[in-house]
Design an enzyme around this catalytic site. Structure first.
Site, mmCIF file in Angstrom:
data_model
loop_
_atom_site.group_PDB
_atom_site.id
_atom_site.type_symbol
_atom_site.label_atom_id
_atom_site.label_comp_id
_atom_site.label_asym_id
_atom_site.label_seq_id
_atom_site.Cartn_x
_atom_site.Cartn_y
_atom_site.Cartn_z
ATOM 1 N N TYR A 24 0.826 -1.218 0.000
ATOM 2 C CA TYR A 24 0.000 0.000 0.000
ATOM 3 C C TYR A 24 0.863 1.274 0.000
ATOM 4 O O TYR A 24 0.837 2.067 -0.958
ATOM 5 C CB TYR A 24 -0.925 -0.048 1.212
ATOM 6 C CG TYR A 24 -1.672 1.213 1.520
ATOM 7 C CD1 TYR A 24 -2.301 1.954 0.520
ATOM 8 C CD2 TYR A 24 -1.769 1.667 2.842
ATOM 9 C CE1 TYR A 24 -3.004 3.118 0.835
ATOM 10 C CE2 TYR A 24 -2.466 2.808 3.158
ATOM 11 C CZ TYR A 24 -3.081 3.540 2.148
ATOM 12 O OH TYR A 24 -3.760 4.684 2.461
ATOM 13 N N GLY A 49 1.759 -8.022 -1.048
ATOM 14 C CA GLY A 49 1.683 -6.990 -2.096
ATOM 15 C C GLY A 49 0.932 -7.478 -3.326
ATOM 16 O O GLY A 49 0.555 -8.654 -3.422
ATOM 17 N N PHE A 85 10.001 -0.836 2.956
ATOM 18 C CA PHE A 85 8.611 -0.932 3.422
ATOM 19 C C PHE A 85 8.198 -2.359 3.756
ATOM 20 O O PHE A 85 7.051 -2.584 4.138
ATOM 21 C CB PHE A 85 7.656 -0.412 2.335
ATOM 22 C CG PHE A 85 7.831 1.034 1.999
ATOM 23 C CD1 PHE A 85 7.084 2.005 2.642
ATOM 24 C CD2 PHE A 85 8.747 1.437 1.043
ATOM 25 C CE1 PHE A 85 7.247 3.350 2.348
ATOM 26 C CE2 PHE A 85 8.920 2.778 0.731
ATOM 27 C CZ PHE A 85 8.165 3.739 1.387
ATOM 28 N N ALA A 87 7.340 -5.476 5.618
ATOM 29 C CA ALA A 87 7.129 -5.803 7.035
ATOM 30 C C ALA A 87 5.821 -6.541 7.201
ATOM 31 O O ALA A 87 4.908 -6.428 6.378
ATOM 32 C CB ALA A 87 7.080 -4.532 7.889
ATOM 33 N N ASN A 104 10.626 -11.607 10.258
ATOM 34 C CA ASN A 104 10.446 -10.764 9.067
ATOM 35 C C ASN A 104 10.977 -9.357 9.268
ATOM 36 O O ASN A 104 11.695 -8.830 8.421
ATOM 37 C CB ASN A 104 8.960 -10.652 8.729
ATOM 38 C CG ASN A 104 8.561 -11.676 7.709
ATOM 39 O OD1 ASN A 104 8.699 -11.455 6.516
ATOM 40 N ND2 ASN A 104 8.114 -12.822 8.184
ATOM 41 N N TYR A 153 4.821 -6.194 17.206
ATOM 42 C CA TYR A 153 4.989 -5.383 15.999
ATOM 43 C C TYR A 153 5.789 -4.117 16.317
ATOM 44 O O TYR A 153 6.832 -3.833 15.707
ATOM 45 C CB TYR A 153 3.618 -5.029 15.403
ATOM 46 C CG TYR A 153 3.690 -3.975 14.337
ATOM 47 C CD1 TYR A 153 4.448 -4.188 13.181
ATOM 48 C CD2 TYR A 153 3.015 -2.758 14.478
ATOM 49 C CE1 TYR A 153 4.534 -3.204 12.202
ATOM 50 C CE2 TYR A 153 3.091 -1.783 13.507
ATOM 51 C CZ TYR A 153 3.852 -2.005 12.374
ATOM 52 O OH TYR A 153 3.941 -1.031 11.412
ATOM 53 N N ARG A 233 -7.369 8.775 16.596
ATOM 54 C CA ARG A 233 -6.156 8.540 15.801
ATOM 55 C C ARG A 233 -5.883 9.743 14.894
ATOM 56 O O ARG A 233 -6.779 10.526 14.586
ATOM 57 C CB ARG A 233 -6.322 7.291 14.908
ATOM 58 C CG ARG A 233 -6.439 5.977 15.667
ATOM 59 C CD ARG A 233 -5.114 5.588 16.301
ATOM 60 N NE ARG A 233 -5.184 4.304 17.001
ATOM 61 C CZ ARG A 233 -5.568 4.159 18.273
ATOM 62 N NH1 ARG A 233 -5.928 5.210 18.987
ATOM 63 N NH2 ARG A 233 -5.580 2.959 18.825
ATOM 64 N N ARG A 294 -10.403 -3.733 21.229
ATOM 65 C CA ARG A 294 -9.417 -4.587 20.568
ATOM 66 C C ARG A 294 -8.139 -4.541 21.403
ATOM 67 O O ARG A 294 -7.686 -3.467 21.784
ATOM 68 C CB ARG A 294 -9.161 -4.055 19.158
ATOM 69 C CG ARG A 294 -8.335 -4.939 18.283
ATOM 70 C CD ARG A 294 -8.315 -4.437 16.850
ATOM 71 N NE ARG A 294 -7.568 -3.189 16.704
ATOM 72 C CZ ARG A 294 -7.321 -2.590 15.538
ATOM 73 N NH1 ARG A 294 -7.809 -3.098 14.423
ATOM 74 N NH2 ARG A 294 -6.645 -1.478 15.483
ATOM 75 N N GLY A 296 -4.562 -4.186 22.723
ATOM 76 C CA GLY A 296 -3.385 -3.438 22.245
ATOM 77 C C GLY A 296 -3.690 -2.059 21.710
ATOM 78 O O GLY A 296 -2.788 -1.365 21.237
HETATM 79 N N1 UDP Z 1 -11.143 0.251 14.488
HETATM 80 C C1 UDP Z 1 -12.464 -0.106 14.647
HETATM 81 N N2 UDP Z 1 -12.998 -1.008 13.758
HETATM 82 C C2 UDP Z 1 -12.282 -1.548 12.723
HETATM 83 C C3 UDP Z 1 -10.933 -1.151 12.572
HETATM 84 C C4 UDP Z 1 -10.403 -0.257 13.472
HETATM 85 O O1 UDP Z 1 -13.146 0.356 15.569
HETATM 86 O O2 UDP Z 1 -12.829 -2.354 11.964
HETATM 87 C C5 UDP Z 1 -10.539 1.228 15.411
HETATM 88 C C6 UDP Z 1 -9.340 0.673 16.163
HETATM 89 O O3 UDP Z 1 -9.753 0.075 17.364
HETATM 90 C C7 UDP Z 1 -8.501 1.933 16.382
HETATM 91 C C8 UDP Z 1 -8.827 2.814 15.180
HETATM 92 O O4 UDP Z 1 -10.041 2.294 14.630
HETATM 93 O O5 UDP Z 1 -8.936 2.595 17.534
HETATM 94 C C9 UDP Z 1 -7.759 2.770 14.109
HETATM 95 O O6 UDP Z 1 -7.453 1.414 13.859
HETATM 96 P P1 UDP Z 1 -6.571 0.945 12.616
HETATM 97 O O7 UDP Z 1 -6.535 -0.553 12.632
HETATM 98 O O8 UDP Z 1 -7.079 1.588 11.365
HETATM 99 O O9 UDP Z 1 -5.133 1.556 12.888
HETATM 100 P P2 UDP Z 1 -4.152 1.440 14.160
HETATM 101 O O10 UDP Z 1 -4.404 2.669 14.974
HETATM 102 O O11 UDP Z 1 -4.448 0.168 14.881
HETATM 103 O O12 UDP Z 1 -2.794 1.464 13.527
#
Ligand code: UDP
Length: 337
Positions: A24, A49, A85, A87, A104, A153, A233, A294, A296
């Site tokens: 991406y 990819g 890139f 990973a 990796n 990660y 975010r 989720r 982490g």
């Molecule tokens: N998120 C969500 N539903 C999804 C995917 C992501 O609620 O289907 C939330 C996730 O918990 C985080 C934010 O959206 O708070 C951004 O997640 P993403 O996976 O896009 O990026 P990250 O911040 O993990 O790198």
């Protein structure tokens, strides 16, 4: 090779190896470099990819985990620089399969660095991540924020940052590690875009929910200590990331050593705000349901992009969330791969 003056004031054409150029962010980088007059060679193992994403430059199918693959790549060409890139990048998967992530992301990178050293390639721009910071201790995260990754990660990327610092001391490697916050969006002509076999990212999942191709969106938690309870975010457009990489490479010409920069717009949006923005952009409802948190996920991750702006002259163009989502929406309505 023709000398060009490109829009970033760089007067010399470079030959650049883009490892992971079929992914991406990598494919947007390849396009950006080509359009700014540079010669690009893409290296990819196509584990994640897409062949369809490689529309510019020469393509080499090779695997960083196989040192013998790298020898002919470097022996038969001289590269001015490498952008890396490749990973594994799924936080949840890194928790359940850490060996794959360390192998990796760390061993693969070491193989690349060793090949660069043997062949006298001294400039590297490396994809790092906001995940090196772990739980944020301040609203805006600057480069000197404590690094305490909370998943393999982020830990694997932080290890590479340390290796790059050591390689600068020992071998004179010049490197920039760019810590992306949330990469998003696509090129406006929708020739390339975000396409993961297993999509975990918010904006693609929101748009797939609108299109009915991904099931109903799950919002991971609405009980965080944020403005509306959902995670916040900092979304940064993939073309702005590409711009930062080229600026970083030019910076390295005059600045030895290992450098780190955070890349974000400095503005946070909650999951609910992203959903609302997507509804305005698409003119449709976004079906969603609230699910549990989720593992982490920090409540909020917002960059201070000041150092990149002041030092690299980085000037993000895509500072409007709706514009970022609009570019992704064009791609997701009819993805080319
Ligand atoms: N998120 C969500 N539903 C999804 C995917 C992501 O609620 O289907 C939330 C996730 O918990 C985080 C934010 O959206 O708070 C951004 O997640 P993403 O996976 O896009 O990026 P990250 O911040 O993990 O790198």
């Amino acid at each position: 090779m023709q000398e060009v003056i490109n829009s970033q004031g760089n007067s010399s054409t470079m030959k650049i190896l883009v490892c992971g150029g079929a992914g991406y962010i990598g494919s947007h980088m390849v396009r950006w470099l080509s359009e700014h007059g540079h010669e690009v060679v893409v290296l990819d193992n196509f584990s994640t990819g897409h062949r369809g994403a490689v529309q510019w430059g020469e393509l080499l199918e090779a695997d960083l985990m196989v040192p013998a693959d790298l020898q002919p790549v470097f022996a038969s060409r001289h590269f001015d620089a490498v952008m890396h890139f490749c990973a594994r990048s799924l936080v949840g998967e890194s928790v359940t399969d850490p060996y794959a992530y360390y192998a990796n992301n760390v061993t693969g990178t070491l193989n690349l660095l060793e090949a660069m050293r043997r062949h006298g390639v001294e400039l590297l721009v490396f994809s790092s991540t906001a995940a090196v910071f772990g739980q944020p201790q301040s609203e805006l995260i600057s480069e000197d924020h404590p690094k305490a990754p909370i998943n393999p990660y982020g830990a694997s990327k932080l290890m590479v940052e340390r290796i790059l610092a050591d390689a600068g001391q020992a071998y004179g490697l010049r490197s920039v590690a760019l810590r992306y916050f949330n990469a998003a969006g696509a090129t406006l002509d929708a020739r390339i875009g975000e396409a993961h076999a297993c999509e975990t990212h918010l904006i693609p999942n929101v748009l797939k929910s609108v299109l009915g191709t991904g099931g109903s969106l799950k919002v991971f938690g609405d009980d965080y200590a944020t403005l509306d309870g959902t995670c916040v975010r900092d979304y940064v457009h993939v073309e702005d990331l590409a711009q930062a990489h080229l600026s970083a490479l030019n910076y390295l010409k005059d600045n030895p050593g290992a450098h780190t920069f955070n890349l974000g717009n400095g503005q946070g949006f909650s999951v609910r705000q992203v959903i609302d923005a997507a509804a305005r952009v698409t003119g449709r409802n976004v079906p969603f349901e609230v699910a549990s948190r989720r593992e982490g996920d920090p409540a909020s991750l917002v960059a201070s992009g000041r150092k990149a702006r002041d030092t690299l002259g980085w000037t993000p163009i895509w500072t409007d969330l709706e514009a970022i989502i609009e570019s992704a929406w064009r791609w997701h309505q009819s993805p080319a791969f």
